[in-house]
Design a protein around this motif. Structure first.
Motif, short mmCIF file in Angstrom:
data_model
loop_
_atom_site.label_atom_id
_atom_site.label_comp_id
_atom_site.label_asym_id
_atom_site.label_seq_id
_atom_site.Cartn_x
_atom_site.Cartn_y
_atom_site.Cartn_z
N LYS A 237 30.98 -75.14 7.69
CA LYS A 237 30.57 -73.86 8.26
C LYS A 237 29.84 -73.04 7.20
O LYS A 237 30.24 -73.03 6.03
CB LYS A 237 31.79 -73.06 8.75
CG LYS A 237 31.43 -71.85 9.59
CD LYS A 237 32.60 -70.90 9.73
CE LYS A 237 32.73 -70.04 8.49
NZ LYS A 237 31.58 -69.14 8.29
N ASP A 238 28.77 -72.40 7.60
CA ASP A 238 28.13 -71.41 6.74
C ASP A 238 27.64 -70.26 7.62
O ASP A 238 28.10 -70.13 8.76
CB ASP A 238 27.00 -72.02 5.89
CG ASP A 238 25.88 -72.63 6.71
OD1 ASP A 238 25.69 -72.21 7.88
OD2 ASP A 238 25.18 -73.53 6.20
N ASP A 239 26.73 -69.44 7.13
CA ASP A 239 26.29 -68.27 7.90
C ASP A 239 25.44 -68.66 9.12
O ASP A 239 25.22 -67.83 10.01
CB ASP A 239 25.47 -67.33 7.01
CG ASP A 239 26.34 -66.66 5.95
OD1 ASP A 239 27.57 -66.61 6.15
OD2 ASP A 239 25.79 -66.20 4.94
N ASP A 240 24.97 -69.89 9.16
CA ASP A 240 24.04 -70.28 10.21
C ASP A 240 24.60 -71.31 11.19
O ASP A 240 24.26 -71.29 12.38
CB ASP A 240 22.75 -70.85 9.59
CG ASP A 240 22.08 -69.84 8.69
OD1 ASP A 240 21.80 -68.73 9.17
OD2 ASP A 240 21.86 -70.15 7.50
N ILE A 241 25.41 -72.24 10.70
CA ILE A 241 25.87 -73.33 11.57
C ILE A 241 27.36 -73.58 11.38
O ILE A 241 27.96 -73.20 10.37
CB ILE A 241 25.10 -74.64 11.31
CG1 ILE A 241 25.37 -75.16 9.88
CG2 ILE A 241 23.61 -74.48 11.53
CD1 ILE A 241 24.81 -76.54 9.63
N VAL A 242 27.94 -74.21 12.39
CA VAL A 242 29.31 -74.71 12.27
C VAL A 242 29.32 -76.13 12.82
O VAL A 242 28.74 -76.40 13.88
CB VAL A 242 30.33 -73.80 13.00
CG1 VAL A 242 30.00 -73.64 14.47
CG2 VAL A 242 31.74 -74.36 12.86
N VAL A 243 29.91 -77.04 12.07
CA VAL A 243 30.01 -78.44 12.48
C VAL A 243 31.47 -78.74 12.75
O VAL A 243 32.34 -78.51 11.90
CB VAL A 243 29.49 -79.39 11.37
CG1 VAL A 243 29.58 -80.84 11.82
CG2 VAL A 243 28.06 -79.04 10.99
N VAL A 268 34.05 -72.02 20.01
CA VAL A 268 33.34 -71.48 18.85
C VAL A 268 33.09 -69.98 19.06
O VAL A 268 33.29 -69.17 18.15
CB VAL A 268 32.02 -72.22 18.59
CG1 VAL A 268 31.18 -71.50 17.55
CG2 VAL A 268 32.31 -73.65 18.11
N LYS A 269 32.65 -69.62 20.26
CA LYS A 269 32.39 -68.20 20.56
C LYS A 269 33.66 -67.37 20.43
O LYS A 269 33.63 -66.25 19.93
CB LYS A 269 31.82 -68.06 21.98
CG LYS A 269 30.38 -68.50 22.12
CD LYS A 269 29.92 -68.32 23.57
CE LYS A 269 28.46 -68.72 23.75
NZ LYS A 269 28.04 -68.56 25.17
N ARG A 270 34.78 -67.93 20.89
CA ARG A 270 36.04 -67.19 20.82
C ARG A 270 36.51 -67.04 19.38
O ARG A 270 37.05 -66.00 18.97
CB ARG A 270 37.11 -67.91 21.66
CG ARG A 270 38.44 -67.16 21.75
CD ARG A 270 39.38 -67.80 22.75
NE ARG A 270 39.69 -69.17 22.40
CZ ARG A 270 39.53 -70.21 23.20
NH1 ARG A 270 39.02 -70.04 24.41
NH2 ARG A 270 39.85 -71.42 22.80
N LEU A 271 36.31 -68.07 18.59
CA LEU A 271 36.76 -68.04 17.20
C LEU A 271 35.93 -67.09 16.36
O LEU A 271 36.46 -66.37 15.50
CB LEU A 271 36.70 -69.46 16.61
CG LEU A 271 37.34 -69.64 15.24
CD1 LEU A 271 38.83 -69.36 15.29
CD2 LEU A 271 37.10 -71.08 14.73
N TYR A 272 34.63 -67.05 16.61
CA TYR A 272 33.72 -66.20 15.81
C TYR A 272 33.11 -65.11 16.69
O TYR A 272 31.90 -65.09 16.88
CB TYR A 272 32.62 -67.06 15.16
CG TYR A 272 33.19 -68.14 14.28
CD1 TYR A 272 33.86 -67.82 13.11
CD2 TYR A 272 33.12 -69.47 14.67
CE1 TYR A 272 34.42 -68.81 12.32
CE2 TYR A 272 33.67 -70.47 13.88
CZ TYR A 272 34.32 -70.13 12.71
OH TYR A 272 34.87 -71.11 11.92
#
Length: 272
Positions: A237-243, A268-272
């Motif tokens: 994970k970084d500022d642009d993507i999550v794998v 992913v939306k719920r987590l971030y």
């Protein structure tokens, strides 16, 4: 594990905690007996920066394990010290039932080992083997009693037990006592949204850990629990993507109908 949230803001607070421990404005108190070998062992200091429902910042702080606690002489209103999910008193009570018998069996086993050593025998007797088997049954029973106390609040609003996560397999000792698990459990239990998470080692530097340095959640224990709490197994994970590693049977994107909304995108939306 890969750190699930940005670390910088929480890291700065962890470093401030180390300064406070060194100048005496923050104390570390030993609350359970400790062996001589572990007396100088370092600990992980953990911080989780969150936002509450009013979008106000809440700072959660904790320490790894259950044998020590932090005593804050000064604490801001938005700072909360997070206690262990299961404390030492609860654990001792769970171990009470078999504790005496396990110690008695251990004394008998040690006595037989001593005799065997004096007689230069390498193979344990049938009596020793039988006693060891009895002790193993009791210790497994006691561990199950302890592990049954652990419950973890998850990102999706559910609560999972250690047995929900691990099944019949017993996890390593100390599973559930790491900083990240304690902090996220408190956050999800109290409807707080995680913003920044970091764990910093405090103590005498070793071959594996350096005083004042950040370390991600451990694979051995946190790697078992956090993917269930977060709802995702994060590989990067970084500022642009999550794998993430998508588990079998889970949709990648929403399907048609309310029963098909649980998917990687929504998690992913719920987590971030």
């Amino acid at each position: 594990m890969f750190p699930p949230f940005p670390t910088q803001e929480a890291h700065e607070i962890c470093c401030k905690m180390i300064e406070q421990l060194q100048n005496g404005s923050l104390l570390m108190e030993q609350i359970t007996p400790v062996s001589q070998e572990r007396f100088d062992n370092g600990v992980m200091l953990g911080v989780l920066v969150c936002k509450n429902s009013d979008n106000q910042k809440v700072i959660l702080k904790t320490i790894s394990g259950i044998s020590r606690k932090l005593v804050f002489l000064e604490k801001a209103e938005n700072e909360i010290y997070v206690e262990p999910i299961v404390n030492s008193e609860q654990i001792n009570k769970a171990l009470e039932k078999n504790d005496l018998l396990i110690h008695e069996l251990t004394d008998q086993i040690n006595q037989l080992k001593k005799i065997r050593k004096e007689q230069n025998q390498t193979q344990p007797s049938s009596e020793e083997t039988e006693l060891i088997a009895k002790r193993n049954i009791l210790t497994t029973e006691s561990l199950k009693e302890v592990y049954s106390l652990y419950k973890f609040a998850c990102n999706d609003g559910t609560v999972k037990t250690l047995f929900d996560i691990c099944g019949t397999k017993l996890p390593p000792t100390g599973t559930g006592d790491c900083c990240a698990v304690k902090l996220l459990n408190y956050a999800y239990k109290n409807n707080l949204v995680p913003v920044s998470l970091d764990e910093v080692y405090y103590g005498k530097s070793t071959t594996s850990k350096e005083n004042g340095k950040s370390y991600p959640p451990c694979d051995e224990r946190c790697g078992i629990i956090l993917p269930h709490m977060l709802g995702l197994h994060i590989l990067y994970k970084d500022d642009d993507i999550v794998v993430v590693n998508k588990q079998s049977g889970l949709l990648s994107v929403p399907g048609r109908g309310p029963e098909k909304q649980d998917c990687i995108v929504n998690r992913v939306k719920r987590l971030y």
